[in-house]
Design an enzyme around this catalytic site. Structure first.
Site, short mmCIF file in Angstrom:
data_model
loop_
_atom_site.label_atom_id
_atom_site.label_comp_id
_atom_site.label_asym_id
_atom_site.label_seq_id
_atom_site.Cartn_x
_atom_site.Cartn_y
_atom_site.Cartn_z
CG HIS A 71 88.07 -11.16 -10.59
ND1 HIS A 71 89.16 -10.38 -10.85
CD2 HIS A 71 87.05 -10.61 -11.27
CE1 HIS A 71 88.80 -9.39 -11.66
NE2 HIS A 71 87.53 -9.51 -11.92
CD GLU A 80 62.31 5.89 -18.20
OE1 GLU A 80 62.40 5.05 -17.30
OE2 GLU A 80 63.30 6.38 -18.76
CB CYS A 99 62.83 -2.79 -20.04
SG CYS A 99 62.78 -1.00 -19.99
CG ASN A 118 61.46 0.02 -12.46
OD1 ASN A 118 60.62 -0.85 -12.32
ND2 ASN A 118 62.70 -0.23 -12.84
CG ASP A 119 61.95 6.27 -13.68
OD1 ASP A 119 61.96 6.71 -12.51
OD2 ASP A 119 62.99 5.95 -14.30
NE ARG A 163 68.13 -0.20 -14.88
CZ ARG A 163 67.28 -1.20 -14.61
NH1 ARG A 163 67.70 -2.44 -14.63
NH2 ARG A 163 66.02 -0.95 -14.31
NE ARG A 219 63.15 3.82 -9.61
CZ ARG A 219 63.64 3.52 -10.81
NH1 ARG A 219 63.32 4.25 -11.87
NH2 ARG A 219 64.42 2.51 -10.98
NE ARG A 228 68.75 3.49 -19.11
CZ ARG A 228 67.93 3.17 -18.09
NH1 ARG A 228 66.65 3.36 -18.17
NH2 ARG A 228 68.43 2.66 -16.99
#
Ligand code: PEP
Ligand code: MG
Length: 549
Positions: free
Chosen positions: A192, A432, A503, A455-456, A298, A466, A334
């Site tokens: 923390h 994607e 995204c 990305n995908d 995510r 990837r 998502r």
């Protein structure tokens, strides 16, 4: 006589540079006697007073942290207060006083060491780092029991603090106008203390075993980019790093000026710039970087951070926290994209020959309906606490999308029957896979928006794993096929009156921003730290001018 430069390595908590005098801080030691006490009742009372004082102190620290680093990170001290109230923790201390006839100081120290050890032996880096929180509340009670003042002396000149370790409470007590950075022997990037420092943009190194009291008074440079500290830096190095630090400061100031400004091009085209997050811990970064909303939450990270399936209530609390902190900004949830490179032990997924082409994302959710329903119910319950949108990952067919929507509707009806409040929400599809691009017209009929996961999409279009670094020479992040797919998706979405965002990582590639805007992309969602640089680029574009080739 010029001192020889020393270089010591550690773990950097952020990319930044701090230059200044070094100041060594030593936690004032206390003597602990383990002799038997005659009056355990009195010790119990002393302990109880110290515990209450420590709780009150956490409340004061919470207020100070809220002002300095925002509400999200300040919650650390609410958690500390809850730990101080934990029945098992309190009983363990009381037990040592009553059964072993020990004094309150000894009992607190012993019970806390045991508890901290349990955390530090855990594998999960997040839980491992919690041992520092136990230590912090322990020290807080010891302060009260021994009348100790635990405020690091900073003098009058801004300096870099050196210490064996720095507790979150010590970090908050420090005068930030005198704190250039800090280096600790112990600590962790997940502690923390590190989280607080990051939120305040304070360069620091942790786990730097060479930290020495002998460095006190000498000059030091924390080089967060290279995870090291230079003591008595050579003049050339000093001037190079000073220039770099000044450049960083200029950039930060320039970015600050962009806060509150529109993402509008010179010719008047506006695009939404949102941020990608992985959990409640990222919401401060969304606010600090002035993102318009969250374009990709995510949610699988809520699962990845857990030791067992997170319950509906646990997920609901997490999701609600994100929405409440960011309200009225839009947050796109998502649904769980577990599988391939993101796995958790407790799900006991069968090994697969081709995990990226296997049971991942929406597939695993449709295969394990109860698992999916738990998340959907939590998301729907949270929808009452902010502006929520929901999207499904890895869709390859309209049937999958319809099935996912049917389960969502089933959950909605259940919750309505249970008398739960549910807010309005839009439903989106992640684009994607090349299949989703090819049937984008059909998918657009079934949902309110598209979000392109580049990305995908790049991985599946170019058939390049990837996660395989060896394939780098073959990969082309600007592959014309992917750019054409983005264009096709935007056109299909707009033909059906729905908006289209990006995204994946490509959204932050400023060499493509003009291309995306010319294509008509409505939203770009990027890592929070890329929001303001992207805004700067957008504001400098003129789409009415012919595009330079
Ligand atoms: C993507 O694939 O571009 C995406 C945004 O999802 P993730 O990176 O989480 O797979
Ligand atoms: Mg993806």
């Amino acid at each position: 006589m010029a001192m020889t430069m020393i270089i010591a390595a550690g773990k950097s908590i952020l990319n930044g540079i701090a230059i200044g005098k070094l100041k060594y801080y030593k936690l004032p030691e206390i003597e602990i006697s383990d002799s038997e006490v005659i009056d355990p009742e009195r010790e119990l009372q002393t302990f109880e007073e110290a515990r209450q004082n420590a709780i009150d102190e956490q409340k004061a620290l919470y207020e100070k942290a809220k002002l300095e680093s925002g509400e999200d990170t300040a919650q650390i001290f609410e958690i500390h207060a809850m730990m101080l109230d934990d029945d098992d923790f309190v009983s363990a201390i009381r037990e040592i006083i009553v059964s072993e006839h020990k004094n309150a100081v000894y009992a607190v120290r012993t019970a806390c060491l045991r508890q901290a050890e349990i955390f530090s032996e855990m594998d999960d880096p997040y839980f491992k780092a919690r041992s520092a929180d136990v230590e912090d509340i322990c020290q807080s009670m010891l302060d009260s029991l021994t009348d100790r003042d635990r405020v690091p002396a900073q003098g009058t000149e801004p300096s870099i603090l050196l210490a064996e370790d720095l507790a979150p409470s010590e970090m908050i007590r420090l005068d930030k106008s005198l704190l250039l950075g800090f280096v600790t022997m112990k600590g962790s990037v997940n502690s923390h203390t590190a989280i607080l420092a990051r939120s305040m943009n304070i360069p620091a190194l942790v786990k730097c075993p060479e930290v020495s009291e002998e460095w006190d008074g000498r000059e030091g440079i924390i080089d967060g980019y290279n995870s090291c500290i230079y003591i008595d830096p050579a003049p050339e190095l000093r001037s190079t790093l000073t220039a770099r630090r000044d450049e960083d400061l200029k950039k930060t100031a320039l970015m600050q000026e962009l806060k509150g400004k529109d993402n509008t091009t010179i010719d008047g085209t506006t695009v939404r710039v949102y941020a990608n997050i992985s959990g409640p811990w990222d919401t401060q970064a969304v606010l600090q970087n002035d993102a318009g909303g969250v374009g990709l939450f995510r949610t699988e990270f809520v699962y990845i951070g857990a030791r067992d399936y997170p319950s509906e209530d646990e997920q609901f609390l997490s999701y609600r926290q994100v929405l409440e902190t960011l309200s009225p900004k839009e947050v796109i949830f998502r649904t769980c994209d577990i599988g391939a490179d993101k796995t958790v032990d407790y799900m006991q997924m069968d090994p697969e020959e081709n995990p990226a082409l296997g049971c991942r994302a929406i597939r695993i959710c449709l295969m394990r309906k109860d698992f999916f329903k738990t998340q959907l119910r939590a998301i729907l319950r949270a929808s009452a606490y902010g502006t929520l949108l929901i999207m499904f990952p890895m869709i390859t067919s309209a049937r999958e999308l319809r099935e996912a929507k049917d389960i969502l509707e089933e959950c909605r009806q259940e919750l309505v029957r249970e008398g739960r409040k549910i807010g309005k929400y839009q439903i989106g599809t992640m684009i994607e896979t090349p299949a989703a691009v090819m049937i984008a017209d059909e998918l657009a009929e079934e949902c309110d928006f598209f979000s392109i996961g580049t990305n995908d999409l790049t991985q599946y279009t170019c058939a390049i794993d990837r996660t395989n670094a060896k394939l780098e020479p073959f990969s082309d992040t600007h592959h014309p096929a992917v750019l054409r797919e983005i264009q096709m998706t935007v056109e299909a979405g707009h033909r059906h009156g729905i908006w289209v965002g990006i995204c994946g990582e490509l959204a932050a590639d400023v060499t493509l921003t003009e291309t995306f805007l010319r294509m008509g992309v409505d939203e770009l969602s990027v890592n929070p730290k890329n929001v303001l640089p992207l805004r700067k680029i957008i504001r400098g574009l003129n789409l009415k001018e012919p595009k330079e080739i």
